[in-house]
Motif scaffolding. Structure first.
Motif, PDB file in Angstrom:
ATOM      1  N   ALA A   1       0.827  -1.227  -0.210  1.00 15.45           N
ATOM      2  CA  ALA A   1       0.066   0.017   0.037  1.00 15.45           C
ATOM      3  C   ALA A   1       0.968   1.358   0.004  1.00 15.45           C
ATOM      4  N   ALA A   2       1.908   1.221   0.730  1.00 12.73           N
ATOM      5  CA  ALA A   2       2.800   2.391   0.784  1.00 12.73           C
ATOM      6  C   ALA A   2       3.497   2.522  -0.432  1.00 12.73           C
ATOM      7  N   ILE A   3       3.950   1.530  -1.242  1.00  9.02           N
ATOM      8  CA  ILE A   3       4.773   1.492  -2.470  1.00  9.02           C
ATOM      9  C   ILE A   3       3.777   1.859  -3.609  1.00  9.02           C
ATOM     10  N   ASP A   4       2.371   1.389  -3.476  1.00 10.82           N
ATOM     11  CA  ASP A   4       1.299   1.985  -4.674  1.00 10.82           C
ATOM     12  C   ASP A   4       1.045   3.578  -4.352  1.00 10.82           C
ATOM     13  N   ALA A   5       1.459   3.881  -2.973  1.00  7.54           N
ATOM     14  CA  ALA A   5       1.174   5.288  -2.907  1.00  7.54           C
ATOM     15  C   ALA A   5       2.189   6.210  -3.020  1.00  7.54           C
ATOM     16  N   GLY A   6       3.310   5.566  -3.915  1.00  7.43           N
ATOM     17  CA  GLY A   6       4.393   6.516  -4.272  1.00  7.43           C
ATOM     18  C   GLY A   6       5.834   6.084  -3.340  1.00  7.43           C
ATOM     19  N   GLY A   7       5.549   5.151  -2.358  1.00  4.66           N
ATOM     20  CA  GLY A   7       6.868   4.811  -1.577  1.00  4.66           C
ATOM     21  C   GLY A   7       7.542   5.980  -1.258  1.00  4.66           C
ATOM     22  N   PRO A   8       7.113   7.181  -0.810  1.00  6.82           N
ATOM     23  CA  PRO A   8       8.125   8.258  -0.721  1.00  6.82           C
ATOM     24  C   PRO A   8       9.108   8.187   0.427  1.00  6.82           C
ATOM     25  N   ASP A   9       9.161   7.346   1.089  1.00  2.86           N
ATOM     26  CA  ASP A   9      10.176   7.392   2.257  1.00  2.86           C
ATOM     27  C   ASP A   9      10.470   5.864   2.717  1.00  2.86           C
ATOM     28  N   ASN A  10      11.199   5.733   3.383  1.00  4.86           N
ATOM     29  CA  ASN A  10      11.680   4.442   4.128  1.00  4.86           C
ATOM     30  C   ASN A  10      10.229   3.713   4.669  1.00  4.86           C
ATOM     31  N   ILE A  11      10.251   2.500   4.613  1.00  2.99           N
ATOM     32  CA  ILE A  11       9.157   1.910   5.066  1.00  2.99           C
ATOM     33  C   ILE A  11       9.408   0.816   6.025  1.00  2.99           C
ATOM     34  N   THR A  12       9.447   0.976   7.386  1.00  4.26           N
ATOM     35  CA  THR A  12       9.722  -0.303   7.940  1.00  4.26           C
ATOM     36  C   THR A  12       8.461  -0.411   9.346  1.00  4.26           C
ATOM     37  N   LEU A  13       8.205  -1.603   9.459  1.00  3.01           N
ATOM     38  CA  LEU A  13       7.078  -1.971  10.223  1.00  3.01           C
ATOM     39  C   LEU A  13       7.288  -3.582  11.069  1.00  3.01           C
ATOM     40  N   ALA A  14       6.571  -3.550  12.120  1.00  4.93           N
ATOM     41  CA  ALA A  14       6.631  -4.855  12.712  1.00  4.93           C
ATOM     42  C   ALA A  14       5.229  -5.002  13.546  1.00  4.93           C
TER      43      ALA A  14
END
Length: 261
Positions: free
Chosen positions: A239-252
């Motif tokens: 979802a973050a990538i599809d929205a343009g991935g403007p920043d580093n994405i880290t999740l747990a």
């Protein structure tokens, strides 16, 4: 005489499942986020796919995301320093007071590491995470990385954003009012720490703003309603990538498994 019609119920050992990933996104040249799950750390690199780790509920388990400050030098150094320090401190943490002390130690460590090194001056990082204890879960943060509680009644943010209100017509802001490190002279921090009861099936999402800035809360809530563990982590990243991935994405994604009776 044998007993018929009685089926033995096998006991399920209490456990916590943690699914994590870290990705640079589509616009950043490198990843300044870092991640800690128990003794495992991931610093300034990426995961090829979501990784799920399972832990027993018999000792403190710390899970945290640190987001190095963009626009300032060495954000990846600051975030890595913090998660490594938390990995070492985590097993000894036992409540809100010790978590707050640990975050203050991390803040001092970031400033100490930058002292006398111009290439590291003003480096800083946000941090957000959870500490799972045998009977409770603590949420903590400094900065604008977030912790959400996902349960049957929906998604609720339990961290406290250290950021000013967004400008009219905007949903987010890049400004932060409190970080670990981040300035030339030492600034003390006031960590946000809150305690919650531990319940089987509850999930907590810990993430950097590379997820929450491009993806609205209601979309995150819907993805977590439909998916769990590795699939949930993948769909959130997508979802973050599809929205343009403007920043580093880290999740747990922290899931409280069967706690027993």
């Amino acid at each position: 005489m044998g007993v018929r019609g009685v089926r033995r119920r096998d006991a399920v050992a209490p456990y916590i499942a943690v699914t994590a990933l870290s990705h640079a996104g589509l616009l950043r040249e490198h990843n300044e986020d870092s991640l800690v799950v128990g003794p495992w750390t991931l610093c300034g690199t990426v995961t090829d796919s979501p990784q799920t780790l399972v832990f027993p509920v018999d000792r403190p388990l710390l899970v945290a995301v640190a987001d190095g400050l963009g626009g300032q030098p060495a954000g990846e150094v600051a975030s890595a320093l913090v998660v490594r320090r938390l990995a070492a401190l985590g097993p000894a943490l036992d409540g809100t007071e010790t978590v707050g002390e640990a975050l203050n130690l991390c803040n001092r460590a970031v400033y100490a590491a930058a002292d006398g090194r111009p290439e590291l001056a003003t480096m800083g990082t946000t941090v957000a995470g959870t500490l799972v204890l045998t009977e409770s879960l603590l949420s903590f943060n400094v900065g604008d990385s977030k912790v959400f509680h996902a349960a049957g009644d929906g998604l609720r943010q339990v961290s406290v954003d250290d950021s000013p209100p967004p400008a009219p017509g905007h949903r987010t802001t890049s400004a932060v009012t409190q970080t670990l490190g981040g300035s030339l002279t030492f600034n003390a921090v006031t960590p946000h720490v809150a305690a919650f009861p531990l319940s089987s099936g509850d999930r907590y999402l810990v993430c950097s703003d590379g997820l929450t800035d491009p993806v609205p809360d209601d979309e995150i809530e819907e993805l977590l309603r439909v998916h769990d563990d590795g699939r949930a982590a993948f769909e959130l990243w997508k979802a973050a990538i599809d929205a343009g991935g403007p920043d580093n994405i880290t999740l747990a994604l922290v899931r409280i498994g069967e706690l027993g009776e």
